[in-house]
Motif scaffolding. Structure first.
Motif, PDB file in Angstrom:
ATOM      1  N   GLU A   1       0.743  -0.724   0.003  1.00 15.26           N
ATOM      2  CA  GLU A   1      -0.331  -0.373   0.198  1.00 15.26           C
ATOM      3  C   GLU A   1       1.073   0.915   0.515  1.00 15.26           C
ATOM      4  N   LEU A   2       0.615   2.149  -1.239  1.00 18.65           N
ATOM      5  CA  LEU A   2       2.079   3.163  -1.120  1.00 18.65           C
ATOM      6  C   LEU A   2       0.376   4.846  -0.741  1.00 18.65           C
ATOM      7  N   GLY A   3      -0.475   4.541  -0.285  1.00 22.77           N
ATOM      8  CA  GLY A   3      -1.037   5.930  -0.242  1.00 22.77           C
ATOM      9  C   GLY A   3      -0.913   6.802   0.672  1.00 22.77           C
ATOM     10  N   SER A   4      -0.438   5.982   1.962  1.00 19.20           N
ATOM     11  CA  SER A   4      -0.047   6.851   2.924  1.00 19.20           C
ATOM     12  C   SER A   4       0.978   7.830   2.664  1.00 19.20           C
ATOM     13  N   GLU A   5       2.077   7.090   1.348  1.00 19.64           N
ATOM     14  CA  GLU A   5       3.557   7.919   1.041  1.00 19.64           C
ATOM     15  C   GLU A   5       3.195   8.757   0.395  1.00 19.64           C
ATOM     16  N   LEU A   6       2.041   8.487  -0.587  1.00 22.59           N
ATOM     17  CA  LEU A   6       1.589   9.624  -1.567  1.00 22.59           C
ATOM     18  C   LEU A   6       0.979  11.201  -0.863  1.00 22.59           C
ATOM     19  N   SER A   7      -0.348  10.750   0.238  1.00 21.82           N
ATOM     20  CA  SER A   7      -0.299  11.665   0.786  1.00 21.82           C
ATOM     21  C   SER A   7       0.204  11.683   1.897  1.00 21.82           C
ATOM     22  N   LYS A   8       1.333  11.827   1.898  1.00 18.80           N
ATOM     23  CA  LYS A   8       2.738  13.056   2.649  1.00 18.80           C
ATOM     24  C   LYS A   8       2.757  12.863   2.057  1.00 18.80           C
ATOM     25  N   LEU A   9       3.565  12.916   1.074  1.00 17.68           N
ATOM     26  CA  LEU A   9       3.860  13.790  -0.263  1.00 17.68           C
ATOM     27  C   LEU A   9       3.263  14.657  -0.360  1.00 17.68           C
ATOM     28  N   SER A  10       2.513  14.876  -0.981  1.00 18.09           N
ATOM     29  CA  SER A  10       1.094  15.834  -1.658  1.00 18.09           C
ATOM     30  C   SER A  10       1.284  16.850  -0.877  1.00 18.09           C
ATOM     31  N   SER A  11       0.986  16.344   0.645  1.00 17.15           N
ATOM     32  CA  SER A  11       1.958  16.969   2.243  1.00 17.15           C
ATOM     33  C   SER A  11       3.100  18.308   2.030  1.00 17.15           C
ATOM     34  N   THR A  12       3.178  17.459   1.764  1.00 17.14           N
ATOM     35  CA  THR A  12       5.106  18.006   2.265  1.00 17.14           C
ATOM     36  C   THR A  12       5.154  18.568   0.912  1.00 17.14           C
ATOM     37  N   LEU A  13       4.296  18.794  -0.628  1.00 19.81           N
ATOM     38  CA  LEU A  13       5.188  19.480  -2.101  1.00 19.81           C
ATOM     39  C   LEU A  13       3.858  20.912  -1.418  1.00 19.81           C
ATOM     40  N   GLU A  14       3.365  20.345  -0.681  1.00 18.10           N
ATOM     41  CA  GLU A  14       2.296  21.694  -0.581  1.00 18.10           C
ATOM     42  C   GLU A  14       2.662  22.578   0.215  1.00 18.10           C
ATOM     43  N   THR A  15       2.913  22.100   1.010  1.00 20.35           N
ATOM     44  CA  THR A  15       3.534  23.076   2.606  1.00 20.35           C
ATOM     45  C   THR A  15       5.012  23.739   1.509  1.00 20.35           C
ATOM     46  N   GLN A  16       6.088  22.925   0.984  1.00 19.58           N
ATOM     47  CA  GLN A  16       6.977  23.828   0.515  1.00 19.58           C
ATOM     48  C   GLN A  16       6.733  24.666  -0.647  1.00 19.58           C
ATOM     49  N   LEU A  17       5.556  24.737  -1.599  1.00 17.54           N
ATOM     50  CA  LEU A  17       5.372  24.669  -2.470  1.00 17.54           C
ATOM     51  C   LEU A  17       4.610  26.728  -1.939  1.00 17.54           C
ATOM     52  N   ALA A  18       4.290  26.833  -0.969  1.00 17.02           N
ATOM     53  CA  ALA A  18       3.285  27.631  -0.205  1.00 17.02           C
ATOM     54  C   ALA A  18       4.057  28.560   0.379  1.00 17.02           C
ATOM     55  N   ASP A  19       5.787  28.255   0.584  1.00 12.81           N
ATOM     56  CA  ASP A  19       6.505  29.130   1.477  1.00 12.81           C
ATOM     57  C   ASP A  19       7.379  29.712   0.580  1.00 12.81           C
ATOM     58  N   PRO A  20       7.197  31.438   0.707  1.00 16.18           N
ATOM     59  CA  PRO A  20       7.614  32.411  -0.236  1.00 16.18           C
ATOM     60  C   PRO A  20       9.022  32.001  -0.050  1.00 16.18           C
ATOM     61  N   ALA A  21       9.456  32.135   0.857  1.00 23.13           N
ATOM     62  CA  ALA A  21      10.878  32.070   1.452  1.00 23.13           C
ATOM     63  C   ALA A  21      11.942  30.669   0.938  1.00 23.13           C
ATOM     64  N   ARG A  22      10.982  29.714   0.097  1.00 23.62           N
ATOM     65  CA  ARG A  22      11.359  28.413  -0.036  1.00 23.62           C
ATOM     66  C   ARG A  22      11.465  28.837  -2.095  1.00 23.62           C
ATOM     67  N   THR A  23       9.936  29.655  -2.493  1.00 27.49           N
ATOM     68  CA  THR A  23      10.245  29.756  -3.437  1.00 27.49           C
ATOM     69  C   THR A  23      11.222  30.937  -4.247  1.00 27.49           C
ATOM     70  N   GLY A  24      11.060  31.414  -3.633  1.00 28.77           N
ATOM     71  CA  GLY A  24      12.346  32.641  -4.125  1.00 28.77           C
ATOM     72  C   GLY A  24      11.414  33.859  -4.232  1.00 28.77           C
ATOM     73  N   GLY A  25      10.572  34.005  -3.693  1.00 23.41           N
ATOM     74  CA  GLY A  25       9.422  35.026  -3.705  1.00 23.41           C
ATOM     75  C   GLY A  25       8.034  34.969  -3.933  1.00 23.41           C
ATOM     76  N   LEU A  26       8.447  33.739  -5.117  1.00 22.29           N
ATOM     77  CA  LEU A  26       6.963  33.472  -6.159  1.00 22.29           C
ATOM     78  C   LEU A  26       6.017  33.606  -4.689  1.00 22.29           C
ATOM     79  N   ASN A  27       4.377  34.091  -4.680  1.00 18.83           N
ATOM     80  CA  ASN A  27       3.289  34.399  -3.842  1.00 18.83           C
ATOM     81  C   ASN A  27       2.715  32.867  -4.804  1.00 18.83           C
ATOM     82  N   PHE A  28       2.968  31.080  -4.419  1.00 17.67           N
ATOM     83  CA  PHE A  28       1.455  30.507  -5.303  1.00 17.67           C
ATOM     84  C   PHE A  28       1.238  29.983  -4.576  1.00 17.67           C
TER      85      PHE A  28
END
Length: 500
Positions: free
Chosen positions: A428-455
């Motif tokens: 079962e990979l569902g939990s790993e995929l959910s974890k990956l999805s949440s991780t990416l959402e958090t990182q892409l919403a962080d302007p400090a990580r995205t170089g000032g881009l506000n997503f």
């Protein structure tokens, strides 16, 4: 006295013979039924390049537009006028000059909303003043000074666009409705309808609004704001089992897809076409010249890239052990009943799929002692994207080395052990995929990580795309899809508003 020799009971003789026979049977040697496949040599990579489209929107809150409208529409406008009139009053001809003074003023809060991609500004206004007829007779008749008032609601519909020079422009359409007409009527029978005068006053009040609003836009600032987005972007991502990976976004096209009105904001929508990939190296982020403005349909942009998640074979081994370790499988063969006890299962990768190193002990017809052995099975990991699981299919024996023993054990392996593996070995990979999805959402919403881009708060969806058996891990290539909506800051877009 003669004694007869002692006679052993027949039953004892049988037991003794069996015991001697067992003692005489040599412990069976360990048998390797099949050949070990070669180890896997491939390594999964996630550097696939996708053609993506990012939504780029310069958003202006209606609250900011209210401030702009409040500044550009004067709070009030005052004027006066006069008109020569003659009127018989109680049989007396009264002639004089009617004169008036009036003021048009905003009344209450300006309200701004969006409707079908138009900005609709409602300005409640009050029209008031005094009027009278000059002269002694008029004074006696008390028609020399009378107050009047009226009310209306002015509505401005604004349509914004961007021209070929990347400069925003505004077209205006002004309408208004009288909610209380400014009509003055004297008891003496003289009346003056001031509506025409008021209409003229309001037109003067709103005259040049389109030009004043357009002049308030800072084209250079707007171009610079858009220009800042026209460059490659490198967004560091922390992914499972990867180090220093970057989501590289390389723009390839820029188009204007229209103005959109939302519940609380006006959006100037753009589409940024780009190539997206996840790599261990950065791409150059030097600014580029802003391309010519082209037009495109207003469609949601889809951003895609690939990432890897890896499941160590130890995880799969634990899964197989739960169903096989210590379990006894029995099946009839031509020689009699055969039982196989699985002692351990170890999984690894081979060039074509997975290898299962299965240690067992078998009870064979005519054998008192169990026969220990090793068998190598090969399997194909099959991805079920819908259920987000990995199953083992096409399980079969590798090259046979001991055909005699295999012929005896084939039935129990084929009918029981392999069937059980195909049915029960599900990762079962569902939990790993959910974890990956949440991780990416958090990182892409962080302007400090995205170089000032506000997503904003992007919603990330992940899909299992393919499997790559590596030597120590089963790698899953995951396709990531999201709509990256770049929020372009526009607080300095208006020259006059920015100076406040």
């Amino acid at each position: 006295m003669n004694r007869r020799p002692y006679q052993w009971p027949a039953r004892c003789i049988v037991i003794l013979c069996a015991a001697l026979s067992a003692c005489a049977e040599k412990p069976p040697q360990h048998s390797q039924l099949s050949e070990a496949p070669p180890p896997a040599t491939q390594t999964a990579a996630s550097s696939n390049v996708h053609q993506s489209r990012l939504s780029t929107r310069a958003r202006i809150s209606y609250a900011d537009l209210v401030a702009l409208a409040s500044e550009e529409v004067p709070a009030q406008h005052t004027d006066d006028g006069r008109q020569k009139i003659c009127k018989k009053v109680i049989g007396i001809k009264v002639c004089g000059t009617a004169q008036w003074t009036y003021t048009v003023a905003r009344e209450g809060q300006i309200q701004i909303s969006g409707h079908e991609d138009f900005v609709v500004i409602n300005v409640p206004m009050r029209f008031f003043g005094d009027a009278g007829i000059r002269g002694d007779v008029a004074k006696v008749l008390k028609i020399d000074a009378m107050d009047f008032t009226g009310a209306l609601n002015a509505q401005l519909r604004l349509k914004l666009d961007v021209n070929e020079n990347w400069c925003p422009s505004i077209q205006t359409d002004v309408t208004y409705q009288w909610t209380e007409q400014p009509r003055l009527e004297w008891v003496a029978g003289i009346d003056v309808n001031l509506k025409d005068k008021a209409d003229k006053a309001i037109r003067k009040q709103l005259a040049g609004l389109e030009k004043r609003t357009t002049d308030a836009l800072d084209c250079n600032q707007f171009r610079e704001t858009i220009q800042a987005q026209w460059k490659p972007h490198n967004i560091p991502l922390e992914l499972p089992d990867n180090n220093a990976m970057y989501l590289n976004i390389v723009p390839t096209g820029f188009s204007f897809s229209g103005v959109r009105t939302e519940s609380d904001k006006l959006g100037l929508a753009f589409s940024l076409d780009a190539q997206t990939s996840v790599q261990s190296s950065l791409v150059s982020s030097e600014p580029q010249s802003l391309p010519s403005l082209t037009r495109s349909e207003y469609l949601p942009g889809s951003t895609q890239f690939n990432v890897l998640i890896r499941a160590a074979y130890s995880q799969l081994t634990e899964l197989a052990d739960q169903h096989l370790n210590g379990k006894i499988f029995t099946e009839s063969s031509a020689a009699g009943e055969v039982s196989v006890t699985v002692n351990s299962v170890i999984l690894s990768g081979n060039p074509d799929g997975l290898t299962m190193n299965l240690e067992f002990s078998a009870k064979l017809p005519g054998k008192k002692l169990p026969v220990p052995g090793t068998v190598y099975l090969t399997a194909t990991p099959v991805l079920d994207a819908f259920t987000q699981t990995v199953r083992l299919k096409n399980i079969s024996l590798s090259n046979v080395l001991d055909s005699t023993l295999w012929n005896t054990l084939a039935a129990v392996f084929n009918k029981k052990i392999i069937a059980d593996l195909e049915d029960q070995a599900v990762l079962e990979l569902g939990s790993e995929l959910s974890k990956l999805s949440s991780t990416l959402e958090t990182q892409l919403a962080d302007p400090a990580r995205t170089g000032g881009l506000n997503f904003g708060t992007p919603k990330v969806n992940v899909f299992l795309e393919s499997l790559v058996p590596e030597q120590n891990n089963l790698a899953a290539l995951v396709r990531v899809e999201t709509q990256l909506d770049i929020q372009v800051p526009v607080q300095d877009l208006f020259q006059k508003h920015a100076k406040r």
